[in-house]
Design an enzyme around this catalytic site. Structure first.
Site, PDB file in Angstrom:
ATOM      1  CD  GLU A  25      55.968 -14.908  26.472  1.00 52.37           C
ATOM      2  OE1 GLU A  25      57.429 -14.943  26.917  1.00 52.37           O
ATOM      3  OE2 GLU A  25      55.301 -14.495  27.422  1.00 52.37           O
ATOM      4  CB  CYS A  51      56.841 -10.181  33.514  1.00 55.27           C
ATOM      5  SG  CYS A  51      58.513  -9.800  33.182  1.00 55.27           S
ATOM      6  CG  HIS A 106      57.754 -14.486  30.843  1.00 52.63           C
ATOM      7  ND1 HIS A 106      58.347 -13.550  29.801  1.00 52.63           N
ATOM      8  CD2 HIS A 106      58.474 -14.096  31.667  1.00 52.63           C
ATOM      9  CE1 HIS A 106      58.519 -12.416  30.484  1.00 52.63           C
ATOM     10  NE2 HIS A 106      59.286 -13.087  31.540  1.00 52.63           N
TER      11      HIS A 106
END
Length: 252
Positions: free
Chosen positions: A221, A111, A219
């Site tokens: 993660e 990001c 994202h």
């Protein structure tokens, strides 16, 4: 010993005190996805001992953030002054990226980190993707809960034969979308790895880099152990860090 991955911090004020901070989910992704040891790097800007950090680390993870890269780095004025900036992080990460790419230190960027890499290497950004003709609104709905904000928002198409395509083993994957800015001009030498349905660049690598480089706009993660594509991405990054560490120690 596990490879050391440095995670540059954001600067944030909590109460009356300024902090160097990194979100849990990014640190967890290094541990659970890459099987590496995370180390949060203060955003000290020009005071940072860059050479020491580069010698110490075996990889770098550039996180997402509420703040944006200051547009002066790509010769533009701020479009929306109400959006947060983080000049200390800019002064830390941009030179860090350039030095790390040149040395072949593995990098994974997410990001804001994705946007930082493009800017650091000579590219520019759309400051408001939703205002660009033909582009979608890639921002999250802040009124929704976190699981809904980070839920699948759209699909991306992976470049056949590309680095990311080889890692995840799929032509198309669903991703979340929580960003207002995005790539305008891609920096010289960057290779597109995936695009959104509106043509916006969603992932790139550094074509001539001597080491692993992967930058993504979404994202991965988030709840990493529940997403096999994310685990493959961080697994590849972790292996690159182990390979770099072995080479650095003369065991290649």
């Amino acid at each position: 010993m596990r490879p050391i991955v440095i995670v540059p911090a954001c600067t944030r004020d909590f109460g009356e005190h300024p902090y160097h901070a990194a979100q849990h989910k990014y640190v967890d992704a290094i541990v659970l996805g890459a099987d590496c040891a995370p180390m949060i790097l203060p955003s000290l800007g020009k005071s940072l001992d860059l050479e020491t950090m580069l010698q110490l680390c075996d990889g770098i993870m550039l996180t997402g953030s509420a703040s944006n890269v200051h547009p002066s780095y790509y010769s533009e004025e701020v479009l929306d002054p109400s959006l947060p900036q983080d000049p200390a992080r800019d002064e830390t990460t941009l030179p860090l990226i350039r030095a790390a790419v040149g040395r072949g230190i593995p990098i994974i960027a997410i990001c804001r980190g994705f946007q930082e890499m493009n800017v650091a290497l000579g590219g520019s950004l759309h400051q408001a993707v939703q205002l660009v003709e033909g582009k979608f609104d890639h921002r999250e709905n802040p009124e929704l809960g976190m699981d809904e904000q980070y839920g699948d928002a759209h699909k991306i198409t992976l470049v056949q034969g590309g680095m990311l395509h080889g890692i995840v083993g799929a032509d198309e994957i669903p991703v979340n979308s929580l960003h207002g800015q995005g790539v305008n001009e891609l920096a010289p030498g960057l290779v597109v790895e995936a695009t959104a349905e509106d043509g916006l660049v969603e992932a790139f690598s550094v074509g001539a880099a001597p080491g692993f480089t992967l930058a993504v706009q979404w994202h991965p993660e988030w709840r990493i152990t529940h997403n096999p594509y994310s685990m493959k991405m961080f697994g590849a990054f972790g292996q690159a860090c182990r390979d770099y560490r072995a080479k650095k120690q003369g065991r290649s």
